[in-house]
Design a protein around this motif. Structure first.
Motif, PDB file in Angstrom:
ATOM      1  N   ASN A  31       0.852  -1.186   0.000  1.00  0.00           N
ATOM      2  CA  ASN A  31       0.000   0.000   0.000  1.00  0.00           C
ATOM      3  C   ASN A  31       0.884   1.230   0.000  1.00  0.00           C
ATOM      4  O   ASN A  31       1.590   1.494   0.984  1.00  0.00           O
ATOM      5  CB  ASN A  31      -0.908  -0.039   1.236  1.00  0.00           C
ATOM      6  N   ILE A  32       0.874   2.004  -1.090  1.00  0.00           N
ATOM      7  CA  ILE A  32       1.812   3.105  -1.225  1.00  0.00           C
ATOM      8  C   ILE A  32       1.559   4.209  -0.203  1.00  0.00           C
ATOM      9  O   ILE A  32       2.493   4.872   0.266  1.00  0.00           O
ATOM     10  CB  ILE A  32       1.802   3.659  -2.677  1.00  0.00           C
ATOM     11  N   SER A  33       0.315   4.406   0.192  1.00  0.00           N
ATOM     12  CA  SER A  33       0.009   5.405   1.216  1.00  0.00           C
ATOM     13  C   SER A  33       0.600   5.002   2.566  1.00  0.00           C
ATOM     14  O   SER A  33       1.176   5.836   3.282  1.00  0.00           O
ATOM     15  CB  SER A  33      -1.505   5.579   1.327  1.00  0.00           C
ATOM     16  N   MET A  34       0.480   3.722   2.901  1.00  0.00           N
ATOM     17  CA  MET A  34       1.064   3.229   4.148  1.00  0.00           C
ATOM     18  C   MET A  34       2.577   3.303   4.113  1.00  0.00           C
ATOM     19  O   MET A  34       3.230   3.624   5.124  1.00  0.00           O
ATOM     20  CB  MET A  34       0.594   1.807   4.418  1.00  0.00           C
ATOM     21  N   ILE A  35       3.163   3.006   2.965  1.00  0.00           N
ATOM     22  CA  ILE A  35       4.625   3.089   2.840  1.00  0.00           C
ATOM     23  C   ILE A  35       5.097   4.522   3.076  1.00  0.00           C
ATOM     24  O   ILE A  35       6.105   4.756   3.754  1.00  0.00           O
ATOM     25  CB  ILE A  35       5.075   2.573   1.459  1.00  0.00           C
ATOM     26  N   LYS A  36       4.373   5.495   2.532  1.00  0.00           N
ATOM     27  CA  LYS A  36       4.734   6.894   2.754  1.00  0.00           C
ATOM     28  C   LYS A  36       4.710   7.236   4.243  1.00  0.00           C
ATOM     29  O   LYS A  36       5.626   7.894   4.758  1.00  0.00           O
ATOM     30  CB  LYS A  36       3.798   7.827   1.993  1.00  0.00           C
ATOM     31  N   ASP A  37       3.682   6.779   4.947  1.00  0.00           N
ATOM     32  CA  ASP A  37       3.588   7.049   6.385  1.00  0.00           C
ATOM     33  C   ASP A  37       4.756   6.404   7.137  1.00  0.00           C
ATOM     34  O   ASP A  37       5.298   6.983   8.089  1.00  0.00           O
ATOM     35  CB  ASP A  37       2.267   6.523   6.935  1.00  0.00           C
ATOM     36  N   ALA A  74       4.319  -4.237  -7.797  1.00  0.00           N
ATOM     37  CA  ALA A  74       3.446  -3.262  -8.452  1.00  0.00           C
ATOM     38  C   ALA A  74       3.666  -1.845  -7.948  1.00  0.00           C
ATOM     39  O   ALA A  74       3.476  -0.875  -8.687  1.00  0.00           O
ATOM     40  CB  ALA A  74       1.985  -3.669  -8.269  1.00  0.00           C
ATOM     41  N   THR A  75       4.051  -1.695  -6.686  1.00  0.00           N
ATOM     42  CA  THR A  75       4.254  -0.365  -6.099  1.00  0.00           C
ATOM     43  C   THR A  75       5.726   0.028  -6.018  1.00  0.00           C
ATOM     44  O   THR A  75       6.057   1.047  -5.415  1.00  0.00           O
ATOM     45  CB  THR A  75       3.655  -0.308  -4.683  1.00  0.00           C
ATOM     46  N   LEU A  76       6.613  -0.761  -6.626  1.00  0.00           N
ATOM     47  CA  LEU A  76       8.046  -0.541  -6.401  1.00  0.00           C
ATOM     48  C   LEU A  76       8.516   0.832  -6.847  1.00  0.00           C
ATOM     49  O   LEU A  76       9.161   1.558  -6.081  1.00  0.00           O
ATOM     50  CB  LEU A  76       8.864  -1.630  -7.093  1.00  0.00           C
ATOM     51  N   LEU A  77       8.242   1.208  -8.096  1.00  0.00           N
ATOM     52  CA  LEU A  77       8.754   2.482  -8.597  1.00  0.00           C
ATOM     53  C   LEU A  77       8.242   3.647  -7.762  1.00  0.00           C
ATOM     54  O   LEU A  77       9.015   4.535  -7.374  1.00  0.00           O
ATOM     55  CB  LEU A  77       8.373   2.677 -10.067  1.00  0.00           C
ATOM     56  N   ASP A  78       6.962   3.673  -7.465  1.00  0.00           N
ATOM     57  CA  ASP A  78       6.416   4.756  -6.642  1.00  0.00           C
ATOM     58  C   ASP A  78       7.076   4.787  -5.269  1.00  0.00           C
ATOM     59  O   ASP A  78       7.332   5.860  -4.713  1.00  0.00           O
ATOM     60  CB  ASP A  78       4.906   4.588  -6.492  1.00  0.00           C
ATOM     61  N   SER A  79       7.358   3.617  -4.713  1.00  0.00           N
ATOM     62  CA  SER A  79       7.980   3.577  -3.387  1.00  0.00           C
ATOM     63  C   SER A  79       9.427   4.050  -3.427  1.00  0.00           C
ATOM     64  O   SER A  79       9.904   4.689  -2.483  1.00  0.00           O
ATOM     65  CB  SER A  79       7.890   2.169  -2.794  1.00  0.00           C
ATOM     66  N   LEU A  80      10.131   3.761  -4.511  1.00  0.00           N
ATOM     67  CA  LEU A  80      11.505   4.260  -4.658  1.00  0.00           C
ATOM     68  C   LEU A  80      11.508   5.788  -4.726  1.00  0.00           C
ATOM     69  O   LEU A  80      12.359   6.452  -4.121  1.00  0.00           O
ATOM     70  CB  LEU A  80      12.156   3.679  -5.911  1.00  0.00           C
ATOM     71  N   CYS A  82      16.033  -0.190  -9.858  1.00  0.00           N
ATOM     72  CA  CYS A  82      16.540   0.525  -8.681  1.00  0.00           C
ATOM     73  C   CYS A  82      17.701   1.448  -9.033  1.00  0.00           C
ATOM     74  O   CYS A  82      17.868   2.512  -8.418  1.00  0.00           O
ATOM     75  CB  CYS A  82      16.980  -0.485  -7.614  1.00  0.00           C
ATOM     76  N   ASN A  83      18.486   1.070 -10.029  1.00  0.00           N
ATOM     77  CA  ASN A  83      19.666   1.857 -10.395  1.00  0.00           C
ATOM     78  C   ASN A  83      19.327   3.102 -11.205  1.00  0.00           C
ATOM     79  O   ASN A  83      20.027   4.120 -11.105  1.00  0.00           O
ATOM     80  CB  ASN A  83      20.638   0.997 -11.194  1.00  0.00           C
ATOM     81  N   ILE A  84      18.269   3.040 -12.046  1.00  0.00           N
ATOM     82  CA  ILE A  84      18.055   4.115 -13.022  1.00  0.00           C
ATOM     83  C   ILE A  84      16.766   4.903 -12.827  1.00  0.00           C
ATOM     84  O   ILE A  84      16.441   5.763 -13.646  1.00  0.00           O
ATOM     85  CB  ILE A  84      18.131   3.567 -14.469  1.00  0.00           C
ATOM     86  N   TYR A  85      16.024   4.650 -11.759  1.00  0.00           N
ATOM     87  CA  TYR A  85      14.703   5.287 -11.657  1.00  0.00           C
ATOM     88  C   TYR A  85      14.798   6.813 -11.582  1.00  0.00           C
ATOM     89  O   TYR A  85      13.882   7.523 -12.014  1.00  0.00           O
ATOM     90  CB  TYR A  85      13.916   4.719 -10.470  1.00  0.00           C
ATOM     91  N   LYS A  86      15.911   7.339 -11.095  1.00  0.00           N
ATOM     92  CA  LYS A  86      16.090   8.798 -11.054  1.00  0.00           C
ATOM     93  C   LYS A  86      16.637   9.331 -12.372  1.00  0.00           C
ATOM     94  O   LYS A  86      16.173  10.357 -12.880  1.00  0.00           O
ATOM     95  CB  LYS A  86      17.038   9.185  -9.929  1.00  0.00           C
ATOM     96  N   GLY A 130       5.859  -5.309 -12.754  1.00  0.00           N
ATOM     97  CA  GLY A 130       4.607  -5.245 -12.017  1.00  0.00           C
ATOM     98  C   GLY A 130       3.593  -6.241 -12.547  1.00  0.00           C
ATOM     99  O   GLY A 130       2.953  -6.967 -11.769  1.00  0.00           O
ATOM    100  N   PHE A 131       3.452  -6.310 -13.871  1.00  0.00           N
ATOM    101  CA  PHE A 131       2.490  -7.247 -14.450  1.00  0.00           C
ATOM    102  C   PHE A 131       2.885  -8.692 -14.186  1.00  0.00           C
ATOM    103  O   PHE A 131       2.049  -9.519 -13.793  1.00  0.00           O
ATOM    104  CB  PHE A 131       2.344  -7.025 -15.956  1.00  0.00           C
ATOM    105  N   PHE A 132       4.158  -9.023 -14.388  1.00  0.00           N
ATOM    106  CA  PHE A 132       4.574 -10.417 -14.245  1.00  0.00           C
ATOM    107  C   PHE A 132       4.657 -10.886 -12.798  1.00  0.00           C
ATOM    108  O   PHE A 132       4.844 -12.076 -12.546  1.00  0.00           O
ATOM    109  CB  PHE A 132       5.888 -10.669 -14.986  1.00  0.00           C
ATOM    110  N   SER A 133       4.464  -9.974 -11.865  1.00  0.00           N
ATOM    111  CA  SER A 133       4.453 -10.394 -10.464  1.00  0.00           C
ATOM    112  C   SER A 133       3.206 -11.216 -10.123  1.00  0.00           C
ATOM    113  O   SER A 133       3.093 -11.731  -9.004  1.00  0.00           O
ATOM    114  CB  SER A 133       4.565  -9.190  -9.528  1.00  0.00           C
TER     115      SER A 133
END
Length: 306
Positions: A174-180, A198-204, A227-231, A245-248
Motif C-alpha cells: 500500500n503506497i500510502s502506508m509506505i509513505k507514512d 506493483a508499487t516498487l517504482l512509486d515507493s523508490l 533501482c539503479n536508473i529510476y532517477k 509489475g504485471f509479471f508479479s
C-alpha cells in the motif's frame, strides 16, 4: 558491529532440495552465484521463501553456514530463521545465526505478539530479544505466515530511535502506508525494502531503498536495473515497472515451485521439489506460463536493457 545495509535488490532466497528431501547444497551454491551475476546488492537468506517453517533449527543453521562459506565475497547477507514462539529460544537461536557472520539479523514481526495483542506488547518483546543479542544491525520482516503483522508508523519510529534497525522488508502493498512509514523513520538508519512489485517504482520515488521480494527469484536483473536508473532515466524506469509489475502475478501461482522451475530453465541444476508446496500443484498449463514468462523476459531484456 552494526553495518549499513546497501541499497538495492535482496532476493528472498529459496531452498533447493534433492529428490530424497534433503537440502541440495550444489544447487544452493549455483543459486548464490546466479543472484550475484544479475546485479543484486545482497540476499535475504533463511526467510519464508527458504521454507524456514519446514526446516529444523539444525537445518536452518547448517544452511546459513554454507551460504556464508560459499557466497561471493562482496555479497551482503541479511538473514532470519526466526520461527520460535518462546523468547528465550529466539535469543539462543538468533545468537547461533549471528555467529555465522551475517550483516544483519532479521526478526519476523508476528513472532513477538499474537494477532489480537497490542503494538506495545510487540515492542516490549522485541526489545527484550534485541537487548540480549550481540551488537549487530537488525531488521524486521512482515511475514504473512502464520499471520501477517504489518508494522505501524508508531512501532517503526520507536525502532528507528534505538539506532539498531537497518532493514525492513515491507509487505503492506500500500503506497500510502509506505509513505507514512517512511515519514516515521525519516533521518534514521532504518531502510525500507519493498516486497511488492506493483508499487516498487512509486515507493523508490518516495524514499524506499530497494526491493526484497519473491520475484527476484525470476528476473532480479530487471529489479536491479529499475533501482539503479529510476532517477536518471524515468521513461525507462516506467517501462521496467510495467513489465515487472504485471509479471508479479506469478507470486499467486505455485510459488516457490514455479521459481525453482524458472531457475532450472536458466540452467541451474535444481529440482522443483518443495516442502511448503506440492509439486503436483504445478500443472502443465502453469509450467507453460513460466516458460512463456521467461521467453518474454529474455526478449524484453534484449530490447530494453541492451
Amino acid at each position: 558491529m552494526i553495518k549499513s545495509i546497501p541499497d538495492g535488490v535482496y532476493p528472498t532466497m529459496i531452498t533447493p532440495y534433492t529428490t530424497d528431501n534433503k537440502i541440495d547444497y550444489n544447487a544452493v551454491e549455483q543459486l548464490l552465484h546466479w543472484y550475484h551475476e544479475r546485479g543484486v546488492a545482497g540476499i535475504f537468506a533463511i526467510c519464508q521463501s527458504s521454507e524456514i517453517f519446514f526446516l529444523s533449527f539444525e537445518e536452518r543453521l547448517e544452511l546459513l553456514k554454507f551460504i556464508m562459506a560459499h557466497k561471493p565475497a562482496d555479497m551482503t547477507v541479511v538473514a532470519s530463521g526466526h520461527t520460535a514462539d518462546d523468547l528465550d529460544v529466539q535469543i539462543r537461536e538468533a545468537k547461533s545465526f549471528i555467529d555465522c557472520g551475517i550483516d544483519a539479523y532479521v526478526f519476523i514481526a508476528n513472532r513477538f505478539a499474537k494477532a489480537d495483542e497490542s503494538d506495545d506488547i510487540l515492542l516490549k518483546n522485541m526489545e527484550y530479544v534485541a537487548s540480549n543479542l550481540p551488537e549487530i544491525g537488525l531488521g524486521v520482516y512482515e511475514c504473512p505466515y502464520p499471520y501477517k503483522r504489518v508494522l505501524t508508523p508508531y512501532l517503526l519510529k520507536k525502532m528507528a530511535e534505538t539506532g539498531k534497525y537497518q532493514f525492513l522488508k515491507d509487505t503492506c502493498c500500500n503506497i500510502s502506508m509506505i509513505k507514512d512509514k517512511l515519514d516515521a523513520i525519516k533521518g534514521s538508519e532504518l531502510k525500507i525494502f519493498n516486497a511488492n512489485s506493483a508499487t516498487l517504482l512509486d515507493s523508490l520515488k518516495l524514499g524506499c531503498s530497494g526491493f526484497s521480494g519473491v520475484m527476484a527469484n525470476f528476473h532480479p536483473e530487471l529489479y536491479a536495473e529499475l533501482c539503479n536508473i529510476y532517477k536518471s532515466d524515468p521513461e525507462k524506469a516506467q517501462k521496467l515497472q510495467n513489465f515487472v509489475g504485471f509479471f508479479s502475478v506469478a507470486e499467486c501461482q505455485c510459488y516457490p515451485v514455479n521459481a525453482k522451475y524458472y531457475l532450472s530453465l536458466e540452467g541451474l541444476d535444481i529440482n522443483i521439489d518443495s516442502r511448503a508446496r506440492s509439486k503436483a500443484e504445478f500443472a502443465p498449463n502453469r509450467m507453460a506460463e513460466i516458460q512463456q514468462m521467461r521467453e518474454l523476459t529474455i526478449d524484453y531484456k534484449n530490447k530494453v536493457l541492451l
